[in-house]
Design a protein around this motif. Sequence first.
Motif, PDB file in Angstrom:
ATOM      1  N   LYS A 100     -17.768   1.975   3.629  1.00 25.74           N
ATOM      2  CA  LYS A 100     -17.229   3.142   2.926  1.00 25.74           C
ATOM      3  C   LYS A 100     -16.208   2.681   1.888  1.00 25.74           C
ATOM      4  CE  LYS A 100     -19.332   6.572   4.946  1.00 25.74           C
ATOM      5  NZ  LYS A 100     -20.171   7.530   4.199  1.00 25.74           N
ATOM      6  N   SER A 101     -16.121   3.416   0.800  1.00 27.42           N
ATOM      7  CA  SER A 101     -15.146   3.074  -0.230  1.00 27.42           C
ATOM      8  C   SER A 101     -13.743   3.416   0.262  1.00 27.42           C
ATOM      9  CB  SER A 101     -15.442   3.843  -1.524  1.00 27.42           C
ATOM     10  OG  SER A 101     -15.255   5.217  -1.322  1.00 27.42           O
ATOM     11  N   VAL A 102     -12.766   2.804  -0.403  1.00 23.25           N
ATOM     12  CA  VAL A 102     -11.382   3.010  -0.001  1.00 23.25           C
ATOM     13  C   VAL A 102     -10.961   4.469  -0.181  1.00 23.25           C
ATOM     14  CG1 VAL A 102      -9.009   2.334  -0.483  1.00 23.25           C
ATOM     15  CG2 VAL A 102     -10.818   0.626  -0.539  1.00 23.25           C
ATOM     16  N   THR A 103     -11.445   5.096  -1.240  1.00 27.23           N
ATOM     17  CA  THR A 103     -11.050   6.484  -1.487  1.00 27.23           C
ATOM     18  C   THR A 103     -11.546   7.425  -0.397  1.00 27.23           C
ATOM     19  OG1 THR A 103     -13.011   6.700  -2.897  1.00 27.23           O
ATOM     20  CG2 THR A 103     -10.934   6.197  -3.974  1.00 27.23           C
ATOM     21  N   GLU A 104     -12.665   7.093   0.230  1.00 26.96           N
ATOM     22  CA  GLU A 104     -13.181   7.934   1.301  1.00 26.96           C
ATOM     23  C   GLU A 104     -12.333   7.825   2.561  1.00 26.96           C
ATOM     24  OE1 GLU A 104     -17.926   8.195   0.356  1.00 26.96           O
ATOM     25  OE2 GLU A 104     -17.194   6.430   1.409  1.00 26.96           O
ATOM     26  N   LEU A 105     -11.522   6.770   2.648  1.00 29.62           N
ATOM     27  CA  LEU A 105     -10.631   6.595   3.796  1.00 29.62           C
ATOM     28  C   LEU A 105      -9.205   7.002   3.445  1.00 29.62           C
ATOM     29  CD1 LEU A 105     -11.887   3.033   4.757  1.00 29.62           C
ATOM     30  CD2 LEU A 105     -12.688   5.195   5.668  1.00 29.62           C
ATOM     31  N   GLN A 106      -9.053   7.766   2.375  1.00 27.70           N
ATOM     32  CA  GLN A 106      -7.729   8.010   1.829  1.00 27.70           C
ATOM     33  C   GLN A 106      -6.774   8.630   2.840  1.00 27.70           C
ATOM     34  OE1 GLN A 106      -7.798   9.957  -1.905  1.00 27.70           O
ATOM     35  NE2 GLN A 106      -5.618  10.383  -1.959  1.00 27.70           N
ATOM     36  N   SER A 107      -7.183   9.683   3.509  1.00 23.57           N
ATOM     37  CA  SER A 107      -6.266  10.367   4.431  1.00 23.57           C
ATOM     38  C   SER A 107      -5.834   9.448   5.562  1.00 23.57           C
ATOM     39  CB  SER A 107      -6.940  11.624   4.990  1.00 23.57           C
ATOM     40  OG  SER A 107      -8.126  11.281   5.696  1.00 23.57           O
ATOM     41  N   ASP A 108      -6.767   8.680   6.130  1.00 21.66           N
ATOM     42  CA  ASP A 108      -6.414   7.767   7.216  1.00 21.66           C
ATOM     43  C   ASP A 108      -5.484   6.669   6.732  1.00 21.66           C
ATOM     44  OD1 ASP A 108      -7.985   9.285   8.819  1.00 21.66           O
ATOM     45  OD2 ASP A 108      -9.694   7.907   8.837  1.00 21.66           O
ATOM     46  N   LEU A 109      -5.780   6.114   5.553  1.00 22.34           N
ATOM     47  CA  LEU A 109      -4.929   5.043   5.027  1.00 22.34           C
ATOM     48  C   LEU A 109      -3.535   5.547   4.680  1.00 22.34           C
ATOM     49  CD1 LEU A 109      -7.456   3.105   2.797  1.00 22.34           C
ATOM     50  CD2 LEU A 109      -6.331   2.253   4.849  1.00 22.34           C
ATOM     51  N   LEU A 110      -3.454   6.760   4.151  1.00 22.57           N
ATOM     52  CA  LEU A 110      -2.144   7.337   3.871  1.00 22.57           C
ATOM     53  C   LEU A 110      -1.315   7.465   5.144  1.00 22.57           C
ATOM     54  CD1 LEU A 110      -2.951  10.122   1.240  1.00 22.57           C
ATOM     55  CD2 LEU A 110      -1.513   8.118   0.891  1.00 22.57           C
ATOM     56  N   ALA A 111      -1.933   7.988   6.202  1.00 27.50           N
ATOM     57  CA  ALA A 111      -1.218   8.151   7.471  1.00 27.50           C
ATOM     58  C   ALA A 111      -0.810   6.800   8.036  1.00 27.50           C
ATOM     59  CB  ALA A 111      -2.092   8.904   8.471  1.00 27.50           C
ATOM     60  N   PHE A 112      -1.714   5.835   7.974  1.00 21.57           N
ATOM     61  CA  PHE A 112      -1.409   4.500   8.509  1.00 21.57           C
ATOM     62  C   PHE A 112      -0.277   3.844   7.726  1.00 21.57           C
ATOM     63  CE2 PHE A 112      -2.114  -0.103   8.384  1.00 21.57           C
ATOM     64  CZ  PHE A 112      -2.015  -0.409   9.737  1.00 21.57           C
ATOM     65  N   THR A 113      -0.330   3.918   6.390  1.00 22.22           N
ATOM     66  CA  THR A 113       0.705   3.275   5.561  1.00 22.22           C
ATOM     67  C   THR A 113       2.051   3.948   5.746  1.00 22.22           C
ATOM     68  OG1 THR A 113      -1.008   2.761   3.935  1.00 22.22           O
ATOM     69  CG2 THR A 113       1.268   2.539   3.224  1.00 22.22           C
ATOM     70  N   ASP A 114       2.063   5.264   5.835  1.00 20.68           N
ATOM     71  CA  ASP A 114       3.326   5.977   6.067  1.00 20.68           C
ATOM     72  C   ASP A 114       3.933   5.585   7.411  1.00 20.68           C
ATOM     73  OD1 ASP A 114       3.869   7.430   3.795  1.00 20.68           O
ATOM     74  OD2 ASP A 114       2.474   9.023   4.315  1.00 20.68           O
ATOM     75  N   ALA A 115       3.095   5.536   8.432  1.00 19.32           N
ATOM     76  CA  ALA A 115       3.600   5.164   9.757  1.00 19.32           C
ATOM     77  C   ALA A 115       4.088   3.727   9.776  1.00 19.32           C
ATOM     78  CB  ALA A 115       2.501   5.363  10.808  1.00 19.32           C
ATOM     79  N   LEU A 116       3.386   2.865   9.050  1.00 14.53           N
ATOM     80  CA  LEU A 116       3.763   1.457   9.019  1.00 14.53           C
ATOM     81  C   LEU A 116       5.110   1.265   8.328  1.00 14.53           C
ATOM     82  CD1 LEU A 116       2.440  -1.237   9.896  1.00 14.53           C
ATOM     83  CD2 LEU A 116       1.585  -1.461   7.570  1.00 14.53           C
ATOM     84  N   ILE A 127      10.796  -6.843  12.896  1.00 12.29           N
ATOM     85  CA  ILE A 127       9.879  -5.762  12.541  1.00 12.29           C
ATOM     86  C   ILE A 127       9.780  -5.638  11.024  1.00 12.29           C
ATOM     87  CG2 ILE A 127       9.524  -3.273  12.635  1.00 12.29           C
ATOM     88  CD1 ILE A 127      10.684  -3.259  15.418  1.00 12.29           C
ATOM     89  N   THR A 128      10.907  -5.729  10.351  1.00 14.61           N
ATOM     90  CA  THR A 128      10.902  -5.643   8.889  1.00 14.61           C
ATOM     91  C   THR A 128      10.055  -6.744   8.274  1.00 14.61           C
ATOM     92  OG1 THR A 128      13.110  -4.645   8.894  1.00 14.61           O
ATOM     93  CG2 THR A 128      12.352  -5.648   6.832  1.00 14.61           C
ATOM     94  N   THR A 129      10.183  -7.959   8.816  1.00  7.60           N
ATOM     95  CA  THR A 129       9.412  -9.077   8.284  1.00  7.60           C
ATOM     96  C   THR A 129       7.917  -8.860   8.492  1.00  7.60           C
ATOM     97  OG1 THR A 129      11.248 -10.591   8.731  1.00  7.60           O
ATOM     98  CG2 THR A 129       9.061 -11.559   8.409  1.00  7.60           C
ATOM     99  N   HIS A 130       7.526  -8.413   9.710  1.00 12.64           N
ATOM    100  CA  HIS A 130       6.104  -8.204   9.995  1.00 12.64           C
ATOM    101  C   HIS A 130       5.525  -7.075   9.129  1.00 12.64           C
ATOM    102  CE1 HIS A 130       6.720 -10.872  13.357  1.00 12.64           C
ATOM    103  NE2 HIS A 130       5.437 -10.755  13.715  1.00 12.64           N
ATOM    104  N   VAL A 131       6.276  -5.972   9.021  1.00 15.57           N
ATOM    105  CA  VAL A 131       5.801  -4.864   8.198  1.00 15.57           C
ATOM    106  C   VAL A 131       5.699  -5.284   6.736  1.00 15.57           C
ATOM    107  CG1 VAL A 131       6.339  -2.544   7.371  1.00 15.57           C
ATOM    108  CG2 VAL A 131       6.649  -3.115   9.781  1.00 15.57           C
ATOM    109  N   SER A 132       6.654  -6.071   6.276  1.00 16.86           N
ATOM    110  CA  SER A 132       6.640  -6.514   4.886  1.00 16.86           C
ATOM    111  C   SER A 132       5.425  -7.384   4.610  1.00 16.86           C
ATOM    112  CB  SER A 132       7.925  -7.288   4.565  1.00 16.86           C
ATOM    113  OG  SER A 132       9.059  -6.483   4.765  1.00 16.86           O
ATOM    114  N   GLU A 133       5.134  -8.286   5.529  1.00 18.89           N
ATOM    115  CA  GLU A 133       3.976  -9.145   5.331  1.00 18.89           C
ATOM    116  C   GLU A 133       2.682  -8.356   5.436  1.00 18.89           C
ATOM    117  OE1 GLU A 133       4.499 -12.157   8.234  1.00 18.89           O
ATOM    118  OE2 GLU A 133       6.086 -13.211   7.130  1.00 18.89           O
ATOM    119  N   LEU A 134       2.665  -7.350   6.319  1.00 23.76           N
ATOM    120  CA  LEU A 134       1.470  -6.533   6.482  1.00 23.76           C
ATOM    121  C   LEU A 134       1.236  -5.640   5.268  1.00 23.76           C
ATOM    122  CD1 LEU A 134      -0.865  -5.630   8.227  1.00 23.76           C
ATOM    123  CD2 LEU A 134       0.654  -4.049   9.388  1.00 23.76           C
ATOM    124  N   CYS A 135       2.316  -5.153   4.671  1.00 25.67           N
ATOM    125  CA  CYS A 135       2.216  -4.278   3.495  1.00 25.67           C
ATOM    126  C   CYS A 135       2.240  -5.085   2.203  1.00 25.67           C
ATOM    127  CB  CYS A 135       3.355  -3.257   3.490  1.00 25.67           C
ATOM    128  SG  CYS A 135       3.217  -2.016   4.775  1.00 25.67           S
TER     129      CYS A 135
END
Length: 773
Positions: A100-116, A127-135
């Motif tokens: 699936k394209s990234v845009t089709e996963l938009q709502s899930d990715l938005l929720a995941f990125t906000d939570a992250l 935690i800051t270091t891990h989140v920074s590397e993950l993002c």
Amino acid sequence: MPSFKDRRQQKRVEWAKIFDIFQGKYTGLMFERQAAILERLSKVHQDGIRCQGLKDLECVAELLRLTKEKILNGGDGLVPSLLKYLLICRQPFLDDKDEKSVTELQSDLLAFTDALTDLLNVENQDITTHVSELCGGPKLECRPDPFIAAAPSKEGGGVDWEMYSTPSQEADADLLAIMEKTQIVPHFTKALERQDGAPAQLTILRILRRMSASTAACCQMVAGTNVTNVRNVFAALKLTRGSEGTLEIFGRAISDTKDDAHLSIIVEILWNVLERQKETKAASVLGSKDFAIHLHTLFRYLSINGHRQAERQLRNEMVIICISVAVHEPQSLDVLADIGFVDMFWRFLAHGELELEHEDVAKNVTEGASDYEFKRLGLVLVKVLCRTDRNLNLFMQAGLMDFMFMYLDYKSANPVVMSWTLRQIKGLQLQILSLLDKLIPSIQPTFSASSGNTRLLSFLRMAMEKDCGADEDGFHSANPHEEEALLLAAVECIWGAVCGGQANEATFFKNGGIFALLDLLESFSVTMKRHTLGCLLDLVENPKARHHLLEWRTNKNEQRGIGHLLIDLWEAEESKLGVPQGVNGMLLSREKPLRGIHHPQRMMKSRRTDEDSPAIGETSENLRAKIYSLFCKLGFDEFHQSLSVQHRVKLTLISKYLDFKLGEVWEEISDELDYDGIRPVSPDLECVMAAKGVVVEKAERVVAKQQDIVRRQQERNREEEVQFYEIFKQRESMKRRAEGSSNQRDNRESIAGLAGRKASARAARRSGLQKPA
């Protein structure tokens, strides 16, 4: 940000039961059990998290949010398990449904990125270091960090500006568009403010640098809040005026930190934000007094301690940032003077040439390509700063005039000037000439008092002799583009320095200046001809110029003058535009007498009130308007006796150019009203229709006059033919009479000769008969 890969076998996760344990009345404080769940999920998701089908990604976002709340409520024991699970989140996501394209996963990715990014509110460095590397997000190809790997330079020295002018946006644009809609910038800004460790700060700065490739993210940095709609950035700025945004934190960072890697990233982020000035209005923040002090501190630090190549490049980038701020925020010009930046900057720029005394400048010796770029950029900044009289006076008092003429002196003995290569000196001379072009109108008395005109003319004369191949016969160059560029500059100089001054114009006319300008019209490009005609139009405002224009003759044919040349230029313009013509150049189209088949197509749209119509804009693109204006000054009847029939026919059309151009404007007005669906009131509509009718009527008159010119010429030709025939007959008759008289005379002479010969024969015979035997 993790990528996606194909579906793999994975156990189902009972997310409802997990959420019950985290939110249950009796299990909500069972941190050890919750930690065990995170450990178990780390094993289940070791190959990646599902993003389709079971909607694991959305559930993971909810789990991260709940875990954050537990840690903030005293569940510090969850931190190690959370860190382990964050490591698992780095694995590629599993796609259950054929990529699936990234845009089709938009709502899930938005929720995941906000939570992250929401986890950054937990004040834990790990935690800051891990989140920074993950993002770390879409990996943009930003310019190499000059403090980690040496930046390459162009051949022959110099900074390779193309290498880092703008981060190339080769990342996944869809993923970046999703991330910029989250709270990622505000979250990382808060985390940056809380972090004390250099590694964690560097990681966060790199993420913000990557996000600065997004316009929306740059708006968030300026506003200090989430701005998903760029148009609302002004409202966001107003609402957060009292809060401290990302740029304010950067300002304090560049004053406090001495870490070159941090400074390099911050400067690049500022650069990216300023490149989006139209949307972000970042210059208003960077040009404030508080932030200008930070820029002042950083520039001084880099100028004093910048010994490595990368540090000097960073100093040059700071100059570019200051230029951009000064251009887009005029109020910053006075701010920079108030905080002492203008004085400090000038001392660093000119201390070598002027031997200025300063406690720090001696540590920074001018050398190398980076310092040459600093000189060039510094002169640009000086030109921008001199937009205010205050800064101009500061520079003039500090020796700006002496500094400029040191470089405009081919015999300069200044050691700093002599240290540059010939190519570098020419580059600086061009910068200084550009600076003088802007400053001279404001410093005319001072410039004249210091013999500026004489010194500048002396430099130009030497430059012509040394660099341009000029001699007594004029300027010559093997490169026609170089030759035309210099002549174009000369015409521009005449236009500015001669036109309008009676004494200068009199000297110019006396030395054959009008003839020299007209000679340029016989060759060179349309640009050169357009510029020359514009200059002549201003010169012909002087009544004495008219006589010189009429006396001029072309170099190829002394019978051809200014009238022939202008009409030839008009015909060349018509040929280029594809204007239809009849026999002898007669007008064919009555409705559109000026338009050709190669005219740019007019797009039907509504225009702004400050936007010129195509008919008006066209007057500046070709030469016809200037040719018409010049004929108006010289007179249309002045040339009829010396012009051919074809030229007289064309001159008749030229004389009505303004009327036909007004007709085009009326036609555009009518078309725009029709496009907008507006019907004028009856009197106005009658006026529009009458204007169109006038064009056709005047075109008919022009055609009639052209036909009359041709008819009269034909009659004159017939009269001349008849007259020539009569003269021929008279000559033939006279020739025949002359031949008849000559024949009679010859006959008489022949008869007389015959009679004489007969008489001689008879006399001879008589004498023979009388001779004795």
